[in-house]
Design a protein around this motif. Structure first.
Motif, PDB file in Angstrom:
ATOM      1  N   PHE A   1       0.704  -1.373   0.017  1.00 43.96           N
ATOM      2  CA  PHE A   1      -0.136  -0.080   0.157  1.00 43.96           C
ATOM      3  C   PHE A   1       0.884   1.117   0.027  1.00 43.96           C
ATOM      4  CE2 PHE A   1      -3.216  -3.032   1.856  1.00 43.96           C
ATOM      5  CZ  PHE A   1      -4.064  -2.849   0.613  1.00 43.96           C
ATOM      6  N   LEU A   2       1.956   1.152   0.718  1.00 47.95           N
ATOM      7  CA  LEU A   2       2.804   2.162   0.878  1.00 47.95           C
ATOM      8  C   LEU A   2       3.432   2.620  -0.542  1.00 47.95           C
ATOM      9  CD1 LEU A   2       4.697   2.169   4.196  1.00 47.95           C
ATOM     10  CD2 LEU A   2       2.688   3.621   3.552  1.00 47.95           C
ATOM     11  N   ALA A   3       3.979   1.809  -1.236  1.00 47.40           N
ATOM     12  CA  ALA A   3       4.712   1.951  -2.648  1.00 47.40           C
ATOM     13  C   ALA A   3       3.988   2.159  -3.480  1.00 47.40           C
ATOM     14  CB  ALA A   3       5.350   0.715  -2.905  1.00 47.40           C
ATOM     15  N   ALA A   4       2.438   1.663  -3.422  1.00 43.91           N
ATOM     16  CA  ALA A   4       1.520   1.818  -4.638  1.00 43.91           C
ATOM     17  C   ALA A   4       0.998   3.224  -4.473  1.00 43.91           C
ATOM     18  CB  ALA A   4       0.106   0.820  -4.488  1.00 43.91           C
ATOM     19  N   GLU A   5       1.064   3.682  -3.187  1.00 42.16           N
ATOM     20  CA  GLU A   5       0.392   4.934  -2.885  1.00 42.16           C
ATOM     21  C   GLU A   5       1.579   6.103  -3.405  1.00 42.16           C
ATOM     22  OE1 GLU A   5      -1.205   8.085   0.888  1.00 42.16           O
ATOM     23  OE2 GLU A   5      -1.540   5.808   0.748  1.00 42.16           O
ATOM     24  N   TYR A   6       2.764   5.866  -3.221  1.00 43.90           N
ATOM     25  CA  TYR A   6       3.764   6.799  -3.729  1.00 43.90           C
ATOM     26  C   TYR A   6       3.747   6.726  -4.989  1.00 43.90           C
ATOM     27  CZ  TYR A   6       8.421   8.854  -3.768  1.00 43.90           C
ATOM     28  OH  TYR A   6       9.552   9.979  -3.779  1.00 43.90           O
TER      29      TYR A   6
ATOM     30  N   PHE B   1      10.575  11.150  -6.731  1.00 43.58           N
ATOM     31  CA  PHE B   1      10.560  12.486  -5.944  1.00 43.58           C
ATOM     32  C   PHE B   1      11.008  13.393  -7.029  1.00 43.58           C
ATOM     33  CE2 PHE B   1      13.091  15.366  -3.529  1.00 43.58           C
ATOM     34  CZ  PHE B   1      12.166  15.950  -2.609  1.00 43.58           C
ATOM     35  N   ILE B   2      12.072  13.114  -7.459  1.00 38.63           N
ATOM     36  CA  ILE B   2      12.574  14.244  -8.770  1.00 38.63           C
ATOM     37  C   ILE B   2      11.500  14.343  -9.625  1.00 38.63           C
ATOM     38  CG2 ILE B   2      14.530  14.530 -10.382  1.00 38.63           C
ATOM     39  CD1 ILE B   2      16.308  13.022  -8.700  1.00 38.63           C
TER      40      ILE B   2
ATOM     41  N   LEU C   1       3.184  15.828   3.086  1.00 33.06           N
ATOM     42  CA  LEU C   1       2.796  14.707   4.400  1.00 33.06           C
ATOM     43  C   LEU C   1       3.585  13.382   4.320  1.00 33.06           C
ATOM     44  CD1 LEU C   1       1.404  14.456   7.267  1.00 33.06           C
ATOM     45  CD2 LEU C   1      -0.782  13.862   6.006  1.00 33.06           C
ATOM     46  N   PHE C   2       3.151  12.733   3.192  1.00 32.15           N
ATOM     47  CA  PHE C   2       3.733  11.164   2.938  1.00 32.15           C
ATOM     48  C   PHE C   2       5.141  11.245   3.163  1.00 32.15           C
ATOM     49  CE2 PHE C   2       4.750   7.661   0.331  1.00 32.15           C
ATOM     50  CZ  PHE C   2       3.971   6.747   0.658  1.00 32.15           C
ATOM     51  N   ILE C   3       5.795  12.236   2.325  1.00 27.88           N
ATOM     52  CA  ILE C   3       7.279  11.964   1.766  1.00 27.88           C
ATOM     53  C   ILE C   3       8.082  12.377   3.261  1.00 27.88           C
ATOM     54  CG2 ILE C   3       9.288  12.953   0.770  1.00 27.88           C
ATOM     55  CD1 ILE C   3       7.713  12.995  -1.760  1.00 27.88           C
ATOM     56  N   SER C   4       7.487  13.436   3.833  1.00 28.67           N
ATOM     57  CA  SER C   4       8.213  13.916   5.197  1.00 28.67           C
ATOM     58  C   SER C   4       8.260  12.742   6.286  1.00 28.67           C
ATOM     59  CB  SER C   4       7.407  15.354   5.584  1.00 28.67           C
ATOM     60  OG  SER C   4       6.226  15.100   6.043  1.00 28.67           O
ATOM     61  N   THR C   5       6.748  12.249   6.542  1.00 23.61           N
ATOM     62  CA  THR C   5       6.917  11.178   7.441  1.00 23.61           C
ATOM     63  C   THR C   5       7.705   9.994   7.110  1.00 23.61           C
ATOM     64  OG1 THR C   5       4.794  10.486   6.581  1.00 23.61           O
ATOM     65  CG2 THR C   5       4.654  12.136   8.497  1.00 23.61           C
ATOM     66  N   GLY C   6       7.593   9.553   5.738  1.00 24.07           N
ATOM     67  CA  GLY C   6       8.220   8.376   5.484  1.00 24.07           C
ATOM     68  C   GLY C   6       9.564   8.748   5.519  1.00 24.07           C
ATOM     69  N   THR C   7      10.261   9.685   5.109  1.00 30.36           N
ATOM     70  CA  THR C   7      11.620   9.958   4.970  1.00 30.36           C
ATOM     71  C   THR C   7      12.187   9.910   6.292  1.00 30.36           C
ATOM     72  OG1 THR C   7      11.442  11.424   2.836  1.00 30.36           O
ATOM     73  CG2 THR C   7      13.603  11.642   4.461  1.00 30.36           C
ATOM     74  N   PHE C   8      11.478  10.749   7.461  1.00 29.23           N
ATOM     75  CA  PHE C   8      12.131  10.815   8.722  1.00 29.23           C
ATOM     76  C   PHE C   8      12.019   9.363   9.286  1.00 29.23           C
ATOM     77  CE2 PHE C   8      11.493  11.409  13.449  1.00 29.23           C
ATOM     78  CZ  PHE C   8      12.697  11.875  13.553  1.00 29.23           C
ATOM     79  N   ALA C   9      10.905   8.450   8.851  1.00 35.12           N
ATOM     80  CA  ALA C   9      10.988   7.315   9.465  1.00 35.12           C
ATOM     81  C   ALA C   9      12.032   6.133   8.858  1.00 35.12           C
ATOM     82  CB  ALA C   9       9.720   6.348   9.124  1.00 35.12           C
ATOM     83  N   CYS C  10      12.659   6.490   7.680  1.00 36.32           N
ATOM     84  CA  CYS C  10      13.602   5.662   7.088  1.00 36.32           C
ATOM     85  C   CYS C  10      15.021   6.338   7.426  1.00 36.32           C
ATOM     86  CB  CYS C  10      13.472   5.689   5.642  1.00 36.32           C
ATOM     87  SG  CYS C  10      11.887   4.768   4.941  1.00 36.32           S
ATOM     88  N   LEU C  11      15.126   7.591   7.456  1.00 36.76           N
ATOM     89  CA  LEU C  11      16.369   8.197   7.645  1.00 36.76           C
ATOM     90  C   LEU C  11      16.795   8.874   8.940  1.00 36.76           C
ATOM     91  CD1 LEU C  11      16.591   9.932   4.187  1.00 36.76           C
ATOM     92  CD2 LEU C  11      17.307   7.659   4.781  1.00 36.76           C
TER      93      LEU C  11
ATOM     94  N   VAL D   1      -0.610   5.781   9.968  1.00 35.30           N
ATOM     95  CA  VAL D   1      -1.932   5.855  10.573  1.00 35.30           C
ATOM     96  C   VAL D   1      -2.400   7.449  10.289  1.00 35.30           C
ATOM     97  CG1 VAL D   1      -3.395   6.274  12.816  1.00 35.30           C
ATOM     98  CG2 VAL D   1      -1.926   4.446  12.579  1.00 35.30           C
ATOM     99  N   VAL D   2      -1.530   8.472  10.337  1.00 35.45           N
ATOM    100  CA  VAL D   2      -2.086  10.008  10.124  1.00 35.45           C
ATOM    101  C   VAL D   2      -2.295  10.147   8.837  1.00 35.45           C
ATOM    102  CG1 VAL D   2      -1.307  12.181  10.351  1.00 35.45           C
ATOM    103  CG2 VAL D   2      -0.887  10.830  12.336  1.00 35.45           C
ATOM    104  N   PRO D   3      -1.517   9.866   7.606  1.00 30.86           N
ATOM    105  CA  PRO D   3      -2.109  10.136   6.384  1.00 30.86           C
ATOM    106  C   PRO D   3      -3.479   9.492   5.782  1.00 30.86           C
ATOM    107  CG  PRO D   3       0.469   9.630   6.337  1.00 30.86           C
ATOM    108  CD  PRO D   3      -0.277   9.430   7.823  1.00 30.86           C
TER     109      PRO D   3
END
Length: 306
Positions: free
Chosen positions: A105-110, A209-210, A248-258, A278-280
């Motif tokens: 779901f996360l990859a498909a949403e991105y 992202f680019i 919202l999606f990129i900021s939360t996901g990036t912080f979680a990974c990096l 949960v939030v997005p």
């Protein structure tokens, strides 16, 4: 060395130890989950029933709501059930399915958000070619490609993750099964292949992202050239909700990974996981509907009809 298949179940991280806090967590997550179900469900129903919303933008938004429903339904109900029944257990198969669905779901949403950026670009920068290039068939193909990319990404990561031998027990320091926490249970020298797969996924994510950034550079350049203030306002209203959802999606996901390993702790990882999982799905419908007159009118008609 113990392989993961030797475990019948895993233990996921509880939100609280006391019974009162467990019930509070259950009630809070129940409210959030019902809000997400209601808001996304209303958007899906409104788009299905109102022919005025049968356009590429709303077609992609319908797909986004479906992905959000799937994403939050993968993690929250199990966490609520564990708090309600005072348990931490999740079966081996349940953990594998949860990892697969979260990644899917996360990859498909991105991927879908990238497609939606292209839709905004076409609508604002190439309006004369929009109806031709964004035909119904083209939109279906792009949405199908987004879902397929999520499926392939999830299948590859899940297969590699569960082929890794585990040496550190069966306790997952998260409220659902996720790859980073699962890899902490593996042998230190056993996940080089998963690291390679992650690098490939990271490169593809960077490419998306680019593409989104370049699309919005051209979008804002085109909008600022519109002589009419009303025209500029209409163009901004079209793309700003998508930009907010992407941010919202990129900021939360990036912080979680990096986030730095020095900041890692069970409580912080728990908060970060809530932010990106949960939030997005709960907030996205509000972002898209708060200033969208067409969508609000369709929702009002749907509620009156019901």
């Amino acid at each position: 060395m113990s392989n993961g298949s030797s475990f019948n179940e895993f233990l996921i991280l509880p939100f609280a130890d006391t019974r009162e806090m467990q019930l509070l967590h259950f009630s809070l997550f129940l409210g959030i989950y019902l809000a997400a179900l209601l808001s996304n469900g209303l958007i899906i129903a409104a788009m299905a029933c109102d022919h005025h919303l049968h356009t590429p933008m709303y077609f992609f938004l319908l797909n986004l709501s479906l992905l959000d429903l799937g994403s939050i339904s993968t993690t929250v109900p199990k966490s609520m059930a564990n708090s309600l029944w005072d348990t931490r257990a999740i079966s081996y198969l349940g953990c594998a399915v949860q990892i697969f669905l979260v990644l899917f779901f996360l990859a498909a949403e991105y991927s879908l958000l990238t497609v939606m950026a292209y839709d905004c670009y076409m609508a604002i920068c190439r309006p004369l070619h929009y109806s031709t290039l964004m035909s119904s068939r083209a939109c279906v193909k792009m949405a199908a490609a987004a879902w397929a990319s999520g499926f392939l990404n999830a299948l590859l990561h899940t297969a590699n993750t569960f082929s890794i031998p585990l040496c550190q027990g069966n306790t997952v320091d998260q409220f659902f099964c996720e790859v980073p926490q699962f890899l902490k249970l593996s042998c230190s020298d056993a996940y080089s292949w998963e690291a390679g797969v992650s690098v490939v996924s990271a490169c593809l994510a960077l490419g998306c992202f680019i593409f989104i950034v370049l699309s919005y550079v051209q979008i804002f350049t085109a909008v600022l050239r519109i002589p009419s203030e009303q025209g500029r306002h209409k163009a901004f209203s079209m793309c700003l909700p998508h930009l907010a959802v992407v941010s919202l999606f990129i900021s939360t996901g990036t912080f979680a990974c990096l986030k730095p390993p020095s900041l890692s702790s069970p409580s912080l990882d728990l908060v970060v996981a809530v932010l990106y999982s949960v939030v997005p799905p709960t907030v996205n419908p509000l972002i898209y509907s708060v200033r969208n007159k067409e969508l609000k009118d369709a929702l009002r008609k749907l509620i009156q009809w019901v």
